[in-house]
Enzyme design. Structure first.
Site, mmCIF file in Angstrom:
data_model
loop_
_atom_site.group_PDB
_atom_site.id
_atom_site.type_symbol
_atom_site.label_atom_id
_atom_site.label_comp_id
_atom_site.label_asym_id
_atom_site.label_seq_id
_atom_site.Cartn_x
_atom_site.Cartn_y
_atom_site.Cartn_z
ATOM 1 N N PRO A 1 27.877 38.950 41.716
ATOM 2 C CA PRO A 1 27.751 37.718 40.873
ATOM 3 C C PRO A 1 28.149 38.373 39.341
ATOM 4 C CG PRO A 1 26.268 37.879 42.539
ATOM 5 C CD PRO A 1 26.911 39.043 42.750
ATOM 6 N N GLU B 1 42.058 39.057 42.672
ATOM 7 C CA GLU B 1 42.762 40.225 42.857
ATOM 8 C C GLU B 1 43.046 40.522 41.274
ATOM 9 O OE1 GLU B 1 44.805 41.821 46.102
ATOM 10 O OE2 GLU B 1 43.918 40.474 47.615
HETATM 11 N N1 CAA Z 1 45.395 51.588 39.235
HETATM 12 C C1 CAA Z 1 44.705 52.838 39.349
HETATM 13 N N2 CAA Z 1 43.703 53.271 38.796
HETATM 14 C C2 CAA Z 1 43.069 52.360 38.129
HETATM 15 C C3 CAA Z 1 43.568 51.094 37.682
HETATM 16 C C4 CAA Z 1 45.161 50.832 38.333
HETATM 17 N N3 CAA Z 1 45.525 49.714 38.099
HETATM 18 N N4 CAA Z 1 43.073 50.408 36.636
HETATM 19 C C5 CAA Z 1 42.107 51.444 36.159
HETATM 20 N N5 CAA Z 1 42.240 52.576 36.817
HETATM 21 C C6 CAA Z 1 41.042 53.600 36.919
HETATM 22 C C7 CAA Z 1 41.501 54.250 35.647
HETATM 23 O O1 CAA Z 1 42.430 55.233 35.681
HETATM 24 C C8 CAA Z 1 39.930 55.075 35.622
HETATM 25 O O2 CAA Z 1 40.101 56.269 36.566
HETATM 26 P P1 CAA Z 1 39.279 57.454 35.932
HETATM 27 O O3 CAA Z 1 37.895 57.090 35.458
HETATM 28 O O4 CAA Z 1 38.942 58.098 37.456
HETATM 29 O O5 CAA Z 1 40.083 58.317 35.429
HETATM 30 C C9 CAA Z 1 39.257 53.937 36.215
HETATM 31 O O6 CAA Z 1 39.863 53.064 36.921
HETATM 32 C C10 CAA Z 1 38.388 53.364 35.241
HETATM 33 O O7 CAA Z 1 39.271 52.529 34.469
HETATM 34 P P2 CAA Z 1 39.165 52.044 32.992
HETATM 35 O O8 CAA Z 1 38.502 52.987 32.002
HETATM 36 O O9 CAA Z 1 40.327 51.471 32.456
HETATM 37 O O10 CAA Z 1 38.020 50.862 33.288
HETATM 38 P P3 CAA Z 1 37.806 49.570 32.436
HETATM 39 O O11 CAA Z 1 36.292 49.046 32.824
HETATM 40 O O12 CAA Z 1 38.205 49.795 30.948
HETATM 41 O O13 CAA Z 1 39.036 48.321 33.078
HETATM 42 C C11 CAA Z 1 39.782 47.180 34.797
HETATM 43 C C12 CAA Z 1 39.057 48.585 34.442
HETATM 44 C C13 CAA Z 1 41.038 47.504 34.863
HETATM 45 C C14 CAA Z 1 39.485 45.960 33.971
HETATM 46 C C15 CAA Z 1 39.326 46.991 36.190
HETATM 47 O O14 CAA Z 1 37.695 46.714 36.296
HETATM 48 C C16 CAA Z 1 39.881 45.586 37.062
HETATM 49 O O15 CAA Z 1 41.019 45.863 37.759
HETATM 50 N N6 CAA Z 1 39.190 44.793 37.144
HETATM 51 C C17 CAA Z 1 39.670 43.734 37.909
HETATM 52 C C18 CAA Z 1 39.232 43.646 39.294
HETATM 53 C C19 CAA Z 1 39.513 42.850 40.295
HETATM 54 O O16 CAA Z 1 40.908 42.929 40.321
HETATM 55 N N7 CAA Z 1 38.730 42.228 41.232
HETATM 56 C C20 CAA Z 1 39.457 41.168 42.006
HETATM 57 C C21 CAA Z 1 38.435 41.393 43.375
HETATM 58 S S1 CAA Z 1 38.993 41.758 44.723
HETATM 59 C C22 CAA Z 1 39.817 40.135 45.142
HETATM 60 O O17 CAA Z 1 39.959 39.140 44.558
HETATM 61 C C23 CAA Z 1 39.919 40.411 46.633
HETATM 62 C C24 CAA Z 1 40.087 38.861 47.441
HETATM 63 O O18 CAA Z 1 39.312 38.767 48.370
HETATM 64 C C25 CAA Z 1 41.526 38.002 47.580
#
Ligand code: CAA
Length: 381
Positions: free
Chosen positions: A128, A363
Site C-alpha cells: 500500500p 512493472e
Molecule cells: N536493475 C538492477 N538494479 C537496479 C535497478 C535496475 N533497473 N534499479 C535500481 N537498482 C539497484 C541499484 O543498483 C541499487 O543497488 P545497490 O544499493 O545494491 O547498489 C538499488 O537497486 C537501489 O537503487 P537506487 O539507489 O537507484 O534506489 P531508488 O530508491 O533511488 O530507485 C527505483 C529505485 C529504480 C525507483 C526502484 O524502486 C524501482 O524500480 N521502482 C519501481 C518498482 C516497480 O517496478 N514495481 C513494479 C511492481 S511489480 C509488478 O507490477 C508486477 C506485476 O504483478 C505485473
C-alpha cells in the site's frame, strides 16, 4: 545485424499465433465482461511450454531464448492481454529469478513445477505504501526457530489468489534499509497467508489482481531465495526482464489495434466509398504501423542483449516506456477510426484501450522507466 528470425523462433511465433487465435481470442470477450480467470487456458499454456519458456530443460523449462518469448508474448497478448500478463509474470518475474538465484532445493521443489506449468507463480513486491518507491517495504520476515515469520500486506499482485507459490519481498533487517530486504517463497495454503480484495479493474479484467495478507505466517528458512538482504536486488534484476515481457504485451495490444483499424477501414463506407480511401485515415494507419514496428525493434533489441548476456536494463526500460505509450496511442486511434462503433463493446477496440493503459503503470510506471533510463545515460557519460 540480422533482422531474420531463426526457424525455431518462427515456429514458436506460429505455434503461439495458432493457439492464441484458436483458443484464447474466441472466449476473451466473455472473460473481460465477467472478470473470470482463464484457468483452462493457463493450463494449456503450461502444456505448450509457454510458462517456463526461458528456463533450461533441466528444470522443466522449454530452454528458449528471450526473442522467442517476446514473439509468443506478442501473439498471446494480441488475443487477450489478460492472458499475456499471467504468462509474463510466471516467466519473467518468477521462473527467471528462481533459476538465476534459487538454491538447488528451491529449483527442485518450486521452479520445476512452475516451469512445467503445473503450478502458477506470483511476485509480491508492491505494498500500500511501497509502489514506485519500492525500497520502503513494510512487510517483515523475522527468523524464529528455523522459520521466517511474515507479517504485512502486499498490493496489486498479478495471479494473487490463483498462484500456488508467491515470491514475497520482505524486510528481514530493518537497520539495513533496502539491503535488509529478502525474497521468500510462500506456498498457497500456508497458515497465516490470506487474501484481501480481488481488484475490479478497468482493463486486463480476467487476470487476477489481488492483495495478499501475512499474519504470523511461518515459512521454513530453506525458502529464502539467494541470500538475506538480496531481495531488493533480486526484484530489480527480475523486473528488468519483466519489462521486456510487458513491452511485448503492449506491442500485442498495439498490433491488434492496428489490425482492427485496417480491417474496419476497408469495410466501412462513408461519402460513397470505403474510409480507407481517405488520406486522413491512411495517415493514421501509417503512423500506427511505424509505432508498432519501432516498439518491436526496441523490444527485440533489449531481448537480444539479454540473450547475449549483455547489460540490458536501460534498453528494457526504453522498450517498456515506448511500447506502452504507443499501445495507448494505437488503441485510441483505432477507436477514432471506428467512430461510434469504437466506443462500444461490440468491437474490440475499446477493450484494447482499457487493456493498454495498465502497461504504462505496472512493472514500473513510465515515470520510473524515465528515471532508470536517465540514470543509465548519466552513468554512461
Ligand atoms: N536493475 C538492477 N538494479 C537496479 C535497478 C535496475 N533497473 N534499479 C535500481 N537498482 C539497484 C541499484 O543498483 C541499487 O543497488 P545497490 O544499493 O545494491 O547498489 C538499488 O537497486 C537501489 O537503487 P537506487 O539507489 O537507484 O534506489 P531508488 O530508491 O533511488 O530507485 C527505483 C529505485 C529504480 C525507483 C526502484 O524502486 C524501482 O524500480 N521502482 C519501481 C518498482 C516497480 O517496478 N514495481 C513494479 C511492481 S511489480 C509488478 O507490477 C508486477 C506485476 O504483478 C505485473
Amino acid at each position: 545485424m540480422n533482422f531474420e528470425f531463426t526457424e525455431d523462433q518462427i515456429m514458436i511465433r506460429d505455434t503461439a499465433r495458432e493457439f492464441a487465435q484458436g483458443e484464447v481470442a474466441p472466449s476473451s470477450v466473455e472473460r473481460d465482461l465477467n472478470g473470470t480467470f482463464p484457468a483452462e487456458i493457463v493450463k494449456k499454456l503450461g502444456e505448450l511450454g509457454f510458462l517456463g519458456m526461458m528456463v533450461s530443460p533441466e528444470y522443466g523449462g522449454a530452454g528458449l531464448d528471450t526473442i522467442s518469448y517476446v514473439l509468443a508474448m506478442i501473439e498471446v497478448s494480441k488475443a487477450d492481454a489478460s492472458v499475456g500478463v499471467i504468462m509474463s509474470v510466471n516467466n519473467s518475474l518468477v521462473c527467471f529469478g528462481l533459476e538465476k538465484h534459487g538454491s538447488d532445493y528451491i529449483k527442485e521443489k518450486y521452479l520445476i513445477p512452475l516451469a512445467k506449468g503445473e503450478k502458477l507463480g506470483a511476485f509480491a513486491l508492491s505494498e500500500p505504501e511501497a509502489g514506485s518507491d519500492a525500497t520502503k517495504q513494510k512487510t517483515t520476515a523475522f527468523k524464529e526457530d528455523g522459520y521466517y515469520v511474515l507479517n504485512g500486506i502486499k498490493n496489486w499482485i498479478t495471479n494473487g489468489q490463483s498462484a500456488d507459490y508467491v515470491l514475497v519481498m520482505a524486510t528481514t533487517d530493518k537497520e539495513k534499509a533496502h539491503h535488509g530486504i529478502s525474497t521468500i517463497v510462500v506456498e498457497k495454503g500456508t497458515p497465516g497467508f490470506g487474501y484481501g480484495k480481488k481488484e475490479d479493474k478497468l482493463g486486463i479484467r480476467s487476470s487476477d489482481t489481488s492483495s495478499l495478507t501475512f499474519d504470523s505466517c511461518r515459512v521454513p528458512v530453506a525458502n529464502l531465495v539467494w541470500e538475506e538482504g538480496k531481495g531488493f536486488n533480486f526484484a530489480m534484476n527480475t523486473l528488468n526482464g519483466g519489462r521486456i515481457g510487458i513491452a511485448a504485451q503492449a506491442i500485442g495490444i498495439a498490433e491488434a489495434s492496428l489490425e482492427a483499424a485496417l480491417k474496419y477501414s476497408k469495410e466501412r463506407k462513408a461519402f460513397g466509398q470505403t474510409i480507407s480511401n481517405f488520406q486522413g485515415i491512411q495517415f493514421k494507419l501509417a503512423d500506427m504501423a511505424v509505432k508498432v514496428d519501432a516498439a518491436k525493434l526496441l523490444t527485440l533489441k533489449a531481448a537480444a542483449l539479454k540473450d547475449a548476456g549483455k547489460k540490458y536494463y536501460k534498453e528494457a526500460a526504453m522498450a517498456k516506456l515506448y511500447s506502452s505509450k504507443i499501445a495507448v496511442e494505437c488503441a485510441l486511434e483505432a477507436i477514432q477510426i471506428h467512430g461510434g462503433y469504437g466506443y462500444v463493446r461490440e468491437y474490440l477496440v475499446e477493450r484494447y484501450l482499457r487493456d493498454a493503459k495498465i502497461t504504462e503503470i505496472y512493472e514500473g510506471t513510465n515515470e520510473i522507466q524515465r528515471i532508470v533510463i536517465s540514470r543509465a545515460l548519466l552513468d554512461e557519460k
